[in-house]
Design an enzyme around this catalytic site. Structure first.
Site: not given
Ligand code: NOJ
Length: 553
Positions: A103, A205, A287, A348-349
């Site tokens: 990542d 990210d 992402e 994970h989000d």
């Molecule tokens: C996306 C990530 O997947 C998330 O977990 C994170 O909180 C935010 N970006 C900030 O980096």
């Protein structure tokens, strides 16, 4: 393997498995997963049949956002291990034919990164311009109306130098100024550091956040915003301080037009891609949460952008046949020439698929993910049917959840420890796990499911095995077929091989009547009990059943 098939690269043919390192496997009893823990489970992943692992951030970090606040891009956080541990992981993964994707968090650093410490030390520090500093508005308030994704103004006032800095996420995550060539160079070199070590690719990210408007214009008001929208969605009886309500409302009120998805972001994406292209067969995955027509721009005008901008539609769309069917077709149509598709079912989000659609339907979702055209990314634990785990208030860890307490918000529920066996703490740790373990872990775990031929895990393994062995499924063409009610149908073909996938996205029995006279054989049912059954014309599907049919030659 035919030479034609060899033309496809590993990340096109393969399956990516996301590991949230805090929760995968703890080797030293501190209750938090680590690199040696991951290494000890590589044979499981090899057995499962995935091709690559993507590991969420493992760099030194104060962990304000669990590693998405990086304090050093070229080292390992001691909680996860050392660079030697990482090299061992990489070497063992490669020896098993597994690729390793890291990542990379280029949009922001931690406020404890030495660059930011320098930048905030004085207005004339050489690194001042590495971050985004602005004077206060005439009334002394923030320079404009940009909102943080985690709530509140995205500007933090710095007493010492009398200016505000911009943070798209937490105040502890100041945004880098990607318009500054020194920032570009320093950050791109961090990619080279890991590529030189042998890393196979990066998940980047919040790629669409990288560049902000150079004039810092206010974001426009969202025409669909209705005051009170936040309060309306709150569970009954929940009382919140006015300040929190205002923060949440402000977040919904503006369209992030000037602080995200700016046209110049594509120049930066191209530069990231150029670094990857200095090495053979590396992959850049972006992402990006944007509507499809804007998402596909991240492939680059000349295919010189991200190899794969993550496609999150299976996470974001309402789960019904109509929506999903049209989304697949629309995505296929929107893809630029030569762009390679991809699909993501969980991360994970977001809430876990088994919680979003129920465990029975999650088996259909697995069949969808693993039979669509394009690289599938799966989330650790989804293969054993893990669900979101309720988090008691005193165990909440995720910053946005702490900000809006008592609402069950936040991302902890989908980040709980992997369930390996029926022993204490599901075999994840000998210590106290950092997040609670699911109550039903004795039923849903790797060891138990491995021995049950109809389990979730057995279904995943069968799907992965079939996808890997059949070019029609990993590189073949996609064609949608007429649909019936809650059923969706499509064909995957390569050369003479043809497969038809029928998925019942509903919880009622349904009959597919559009097959015609084509003689087919069931090669896999989500119920794992119809293998070899001959079908043609009409195919009955039970509630929450999906089948893969092979067209007989
Ligand atoms: C996306 C990530 O997947 C998330 O977990 C994170 O909180 C935010 N970006 C900030 O980096």
């Amino acid at each position: 393997m035919s030479s034609e098939e060899k033309r496809y690269l590993w990340w096109q043919k393969g399956i990516i498995y996301q590991i949230y390192p805090r929760s995968f496997m703890d080797s030293n009893g501190d209750g938090i997963g680590d690199l040696p823990g991951i290494t000890s489970k590589l044979s499981y992943l090899e057995w499962l049949g995935v091709d690559a692992i993507w590991i969420s951030p493992i760099y030194p970090s104060p962990m304000a956002d669990f590693g998405y606040d990086v304090a050093d891009y070229t080292d390992i956080h001691p909680i996860f291990g050392t660079l030697d541990d990482f090299d061992r992981l990489l070497e063992e993964a490669h020896s098993k034919g597994l690729k390793v994707i890291l990542d990379w968090v280029p949009n922001h650093t931690s406020d404890e990164h030495p660059w930011f410490i320098e930048s905030r030390s004085s207005r004339d520090n050489p690194k001042r311009d590495w971050y985004i500093w602005r004077d206060p508005a005439p009334d002394g308030g923030p320079p404009n109306n940009w909102q943080s994704v985690f709530g509140g103004s995205a500007w933090e006032y710095d007493e010492r130098t009398g200016q505000y800095y911009y943070h798209a996420f937490l105040a502890k995550q100041p945004d880098l100024n990607w318009r500054n060539p020194e920032v570009q160079e320093a950050m791109l070199n961090t990619l080279r550091f890991w590529f030189d070590r042998g890393v196979d690719g990066f998940r980047v990210d919040v790629m669409w956040h990288l560049i902000k408007d150079d004039q810092f214009r206010d974001n426009p008001i969202n025409p669909d915003y209705k005051p009170g929208a936040y309060l309306k969605n709150l569970p009954e009886g929940v009382q919140l301080p006015q300040e929190i309500i205002e923060m949440a409302e402000a977040q919904m009120k503006y369209l992030p037009v000037y602080n995200t998805d700016r046209p110049e972001v594509h120049d930066i994406v191209r530069k990231i891609r150029q670094v990857a292209d200095e090495y053979p067969e590396r992959v850049i995955i972006g992402e990006i949460y944007l509507p499809v027509e804007r998402l596909v721009k991240y492939y680059g005008e000349h295919g010189d952008g991200a190899h794969m901008p993550f496609n999150f539609q299976l996470i974001l769309l309402p789960w019904n046949a109509d929506e999903i069917f049209h989304a697949i077709d629309a995505y296929e149509k929107a893809l630029p020439e030569n762009a390679w598709p991809n699909w993501v079912l969980g991360n994970h989000d977001n809430h876990r698929i088994a919680s979003r659609v129920g465990r029975d339907q999650a088996r259909v979702a697995a069949m969808l993910l693993l039979t669509l055209r394009g690289t599938p990314t799966m989330y650790y634990g989804d293969e054993i049917g893990m669900k979101d785990v309720p988090i008691p208030p005193d165990m909440v860890q995720d910053p946005p959840a702490k900000r809006f307490p008592g609402l069950g918000l936040g991302r902890d529920p989908e980040r709980t420890p992997m369930q390996w066996d029926s022993g204490p703490n599901a075999g994840f740790t000998t210590g106290t796990p950092w997040l609670p373990i699911a109550d039903d872990y004795k039923e849903y775990n790797v060891e138990v499911e491995r021995n049950n031929p109809k389990s979730f895990l057995s279904l995943y393994r069968a799907l992965i095995g079939l996808r890997r062995s059949e070019p029609a499924l990993h590189v073949g063409s996609y064609k949608s077929l007429p649909r019936n009610g809650d059923l969706i149908a499509y064909e995957r073909a390569y050369g003479q091989q043809r497969f038809i996938v029928l998925l019942n996205l509903g919880n009622q029995q349904q009959t597919y009547t559009e097959l015609g006279d084509i003689p087919c054989q069931v090669v896999l049912s989500t119920h794992m009990d119809r293998h070899g059954e001959k079908v043609s014309r009409e195919v009955n599907l039970r509630a929450n059943e999906g089948v893969i049919l092979q067209v007989e030659q």
